[in-house]
Design a protein around this motif. Structure first.
Motif, PDB file in Angstrom:
ATOM      1  N   VAL A  15       0.860  -1.181   0.000  1.00 60.83           N
ATOM      2  CA  VAL A  15       0.000   0.000   0.000  1.00 60.83           C
ATOM      3  C   VAL A  15       0.898   1.233   0.000  1.00 60.83           C
ATOM      4  O   VAL A  15       1.710   1.424   0.921  1.00 60.83           O
ATOM      5  CB  VAL A  15      -0.933   0.010   1.226  1.00 60.83           C
ATOM      6  CG1 VAL A  15      -1.743   1.307   1.262  1.00 60.83           C
ATOM      7  CG2 VAL A  15      -1.865  -1.193   1.197  1.00 60.83           C
ATOM      8  N   VAL A  16       0.773   2.065  -1.035  1.00 64.20           N
ATOM      9  CA  VAL A  16       1.636   3.236  -1.194  1.00 64.20           C
ATOM     10  C   VAL A  16       0.867   4.485  -0.787  1.00 64.20           C
ATOM     11  O   VAL A  16      -0.122   4.853  -1.424  1.00 64.20           O
ATOM     12  CB  VAL A  16       2.132   3.368  -2.649  1.00 64.20           C
ATOM     13  CG1 VAL A  16       3.142   4.511  -2.762  1.00 64.20           C
ATOM     14  CG2 VAL A  16       2.743   2.063  -3.138  1.00 64.20           C
ATOM     15  N   VAL A  83      -0.736  10.022  -4.402  1.00 64.94           N
ATOM     16  CA  VAL A  83       0.607   9.629  -4.842  1.00 64.94           C
ATOM     17  C   VAL A  83       0.699   9.749  -6.358  1.00 64.94           C
ATOM     18  O   VAL A  83      -0.133   9.198  -7.090  1.00 64.94           O
ATOM     19  CB  VAL A  83       0.924   8.179  -4.407  1.00 64.94           C
ATOM     20  CG1 VAL A  83       2.285   7.741  -4.938  1.00 64.94           C
ATOM     21  CG2 VAL A  83       0.880   8.063  -2.877  1.00 64.94           C
ATOM     22  N   ARG A  84       1.705  10.439  -6.846  1.00 69.91           N
ATOM     23  CA  ARG A  84       1.899  10.595  -8.290  1.00 69.91           C
ATOM     24  C   ARG A  84       2.279   9.257  -8.915  1.00 69.91           C
ATOM     25  O   ARG A  84       3.079   8.496  -8.361  1.00 69.91           O
ATOM     26  CB  ARG A  84       2.980  11.626  -8.579  1.00 69.91           C
ATOM     27  CG  ARG A  84       2.646  13.041  -8.133  1.00 69.91           C
ATOM     28  CD  ARG A  84       3.789  13.994  -8.486  1.00 69.91           C
ATOM     29  NE  ARG A  84       3.934  14.109  -9.928  1.00 69.91           N
ATOM     30  CZ  ARG A  84       3.492  15.138 -10.651  1.00 69.91           C
ATOM     31  NH1 ARG A  84       2.850  16.134 -10.061  1.00 69.91           N
ATOM     32  NH2 ARG A  84       3.655  15.170 -11.945  1.00 69.91           N
ATOM     33  N   GLN A  91       7.074   3.294 -11.486  1.00 74.46           N
ATOM     34  CA  GLN A  91       7.453   3.040 -12.872  1.00 74.46           C
ATOM     35  C   GLN A  91       8.209   1.717 -12.990  1.00 74.46           C
ATOM     36  O   GLN A  91       7.999   0.946 -13.924  1.00 74.46           O
ATOM     37  CB  GLN A  91       8.299   4.200 -13.403  1.00 74.46           C
ATOM     38  CG  GLN A  91       7.507   5.489 -13.593  1.00 74.46           C
ATOM     39  CD  GLN A  91       8.365   6.629 -14.108  1.00 74.46           C
ATOM     40  OE1 GLN A  91       9.557   6.715 -13.798  1.00 74.46           O
ATOM     41  NE2 GLN A  91       7.771   7.501 -14.900  1.00 74.46           N
ATOM     42  N   GLN A  92       9.093   1.461 -12.021  1.00 74.46           N
ATOM     43  CA  GLN A  92       9.855   0.211 -12.029  1.00 74.46           C
ATOM     44  C   GLN A  92       8.934  -0.988 -11.801  1.00 74.46           C
ATOM     45  O   GLN A  92       9.090  -2.037 -12.435  1.00 74.46           O
ATOM     46  CB  GLN A  92      10.938   0.259 -10.950  1.00 74.46           C
ATOM     47  CG  GLN A  92      12.087   1.213 -11.259  1.00 74.46           C
ATOM     48  CD  GLN A  92      12.867   0.816 -12.501  1.00 74.46           C
ATOM     49  OE1 GLN A  92      13.135  -0.349 -12.722  1.00 74.46           O
ATOM     50  NE2 GLN A  92      13.215   1.798 -13.327  1.00 74.46           N
ATOM     51  N   ARG A 197      -0.149  17.707 -12.619  1.00 78.36           N
ATOM     52  CA  ARG A 197       0.019  16.259 -12.473  1.00 78.36           C
ATOM     53  C   ARG A 197      -0.158  15.510 -13.793  1.00 78.36           C
ATOM     54  O   ARG A 197       0.506  14.495 -14.021  1.00 78.36           O
ATOM     55  CB  ARG A 197      -0.976  15.741 -11.440  1.00 78.36           C
ATOM     56  CG  ARG A 197      -0.900  14.251 -11.215  1.00 78.36           C
ATOM     57  CD  ARG A 197      -1.267  13.863  -9.812  1.00 78.36           C
ATOM     58  NE  ARG A 197      -1.628  12.456  -9.727  1.00 78.36           N
ATOM     59  CZ  ARG A 197      -1.929  11.826  -8.609  1.00 78.36           C
ATOM     60  NH1 ARG A 197      -1.917  12.489  -7.461  1.00 78.36           N
ATOM     61  NH2 ARG A 197      -2.246  10.550  -8.593  1.00 78.36           N
ATOM     62  N   TYR A 198      -1.058  15.988 -14.649  1.00 77.97           N
ATOM     63  CA  TYR A 198      -1.235  15.389 -15.965  1.00 77.97           C
ATOM     64  C   TYR A 198      -0.440  16.180 -16.999  1.00 77.97           C
ATOM     65  O   TYR A 198      -0.400  17.408 -16.946  1.00 77.97           O
ATOM     66  CB  TYR A 198      -2.715  15.367 -16.348  1.00 77.97           C
ATOM     67  CG  TYR A 198      -3.546  14.451 -15.481  1.00 77.97           C
ATOM     68  CD1 TYR A 198      -3.524  13.074 -15.675  1.00 77.97           C
ATOM     69  CD2 TYR A 198      -4.327  14.964 -14.454  1.00 77.97           C
ATOM     70  CE1 TYR A 198      -4.282  12.225 -14.872  1.00 77.97           C
ATOM     71  CE2 TYR A 198      -5.081  14.125 -13.645  1.00 77.97           C
ATOM     72  CZ  TYR A 198      -5.052  12.753 -13.851  1.00 77.97           C
ATOM     73  OH  TYR A 198      -5.787  11.927 -13.047  1.00 77.97           O
TER      74      TYR A 198
END
Length: 463
Positions: A15-16, A83-84, A91-92, A197-198
């Motif tokens: 959970v981030v 969270v972005r 990404q990883q 953010r976008y």
């Protein structure tokens, strides 16, 4: 694309983000027997309240920083909306084919009750609250949550169930949903927002459109007829479409009038509802406490959703008359020496600020500014010229705002929020409105828009 994940006991999940959504997701996963790790860049002392809420649950934690290896060792990841998605660990994990889902996606797998979901750039919370109150007024049990405050995972973890779930959903939540399927989806409006953010406005729109991804012919979409972009995006969709419009039908294009199903506004302060499954109904707007054309649109959208959920006309009319504006959304604060104060701290984008200004015939002293979200402030030129007597700019974006719209009113740039409020009152005269509607995010000076609005109200209380 991430596919739907079947949550099973013994799976490993990360959970981030340990805000409200992260806490709710952690509780739900622990109850389902999932081996949970939580991670947040904030340290233990900053997360005291969240950790206290989880003290009865068993999980591992990595706080103060994200550990890249942990992200790539999970069966799936639940990411909080704050969270972005472009942070390196996510990404990883994506490259490693680890499924990444939102708390909303997690919760919806465990909810079987019909869902009414509300999205749009502005008006989501007011409309969601209206729908919930209309349902409750008719005797139905309702869970109201999502982006409005209580995560849907809290409901999914309950034993007691409701007749309906009303969910406010944001683009951040929808970014990583894959199986979310409301029975009724409300699309209020589209305007540029969250461009910090976008990467593009189109990317933001595509996130919103994920709401209709899994809907079928048995479902309903409610959409703003005046929003041409939205109407275009609804072409050829599977759900049945109902429209609402703040124009009367006499001002609506003929090709829409002929097949119109939905609600429309009458010049005589009434709202009409017309659809194949109902007779035409008329609702009286006199006495409503909701100010502005945008709130009439919110009411019409809510009314349609309520009727689809079999709410009586009497229950709808009762809520129209009794519903009080929510805090920080065109909230009446006080009247001092014939000057009226309104708190619209939730007005964090250009579109919202424009609609707020259009609600007033009185001269407006506008307090605007805060943290820039990458929007085009030049769009405000017309409304500022028409409605604003004095423009008081504060916060990180004040210079950018001044360059875009400072020539269209008597404009002042100030250093502190206190100065902005005191100067506004100093400049005011009998009959004026002092409006806090920043058009920007709050995080340059405050934790959130609520703290900003509450501080404004406290300052007004000193006059």
């Amino acid at each position: 694309m991430t596919e739907m994940i079947k949550i099973k006991k013994g799976m490993k999940a990360l959970v981030v983000g340990l805000g409200r959504s992260g806490v709710a997701a952690t509780k739900l996963l622990c109850k389902k027997g999932v081996k949970v790790t939580v991670t947040d860049e904030l340290n233990k002392s900053d997360l005291k309240d969240s950790l206290e809420a989880l003290e009865d649950y068993s999980f591992q934690s990595e706080l103060g920083k994200h550990v890249l290896k942990t992200f790539c060792e999970q069966d799936f990841i639940v990411v909080s909306p704050g969270v972005r998605m472009d942070i390196k660990p996510l990404q990883q994990a994506d490259k490693a084919k680890v499924p990444i889902i939102s708390e909303l996606e997690l919760a919806c797998q465990l909810i079987s009750e019909p869902i009414i979901a509300v999205t749009g750039t502005n008006g989501k919370t007011t409309t969601s609250s209206l729908i919930a109150e209309m349902l409750q007024a008719s005797g139905k049990t309702v869970f109201l949550g999502g982006n409005i405050g209580t995560p849907l995972s809290d409901y999914a973890a309950r034993r007691e169930k409701c007749d309906w779930v009303v969910a406010e959903v944001s683009s951040f939540q929808l970014d990583t949903t894959y199986s979310f399927k409301p029975h009724i989806a409300v699309f209020l409006n589209l305007a540029p927002d969250h461009l910090d953010r976008y990467s593009t406005y189109e990317e933001y729109i595509q996130a919103k459109m994920r709401l209709k991804l899994n809907m079928t012919e048995d479902d309903y979409v409610i959409v703003n007829l005046r929003d041409q972009k939205l109407m275009t995006l609804m072409g050829g969709i599977r759900p049945k479409v109902l429209c609402f419009t703040s124009d009367s039908l006499s001002r609506t294009p003929q090709h829409h009038v002929e097949k119109f199903q939905g609600s429309y506004l009458d010049p005589a302060s009434t709202m009409h509802l017309r659809a194949v499954r109902w007779k035409e109904h008329v609702f009286d707007l006199k006495g409503t406490q909701l100010r502005g054309l945008h709130n009439k649109e919110n009411l019409m959208a809510a009314m349609l959703a309520a009727k689809l959920a079999s709410v009586s006309n009497e229950s709808i009319q009762k809520v129209i008359q009794n519903f009080k504006p929510l805090p920080h959304r065109m909230e009446y604060v006080a009247r001092k020496n014939q000057v009226t104060f309104y708190n619209d701290s939730k007005g964090t984008n250009v579109h919202s600020l424009m609609r707020s200004l259009e609600s007033f015939d009185e001269p407006v002293i506008l307090i605007a500014g805060g943290r820039d979200k990458g929007e085009d402030y030049a769009m405000l030129a017309g409304p500022i010229r028409k409605h604003v007597k004095n423009l008081i700019l504060v916060g990180e974006a004040k210079e950018k705002l001044n360059r875009a719209i400072g020539d269209f009113s008597e404009t002042f740039l100030v250093g502190t929020f206190e100065e902005a409020v005191y100067l506004a009152y100093q400049k005011s005269r009998s009959g004026d409105v002092i409006l806090l509607s920043p058009g920007c995010a709050s995080q340059d000076m405050f934790k959130n828009y609520e703290e900003r609005g509450d501080y404004f109200k406290r300052l007004v209380g000193t006059f």
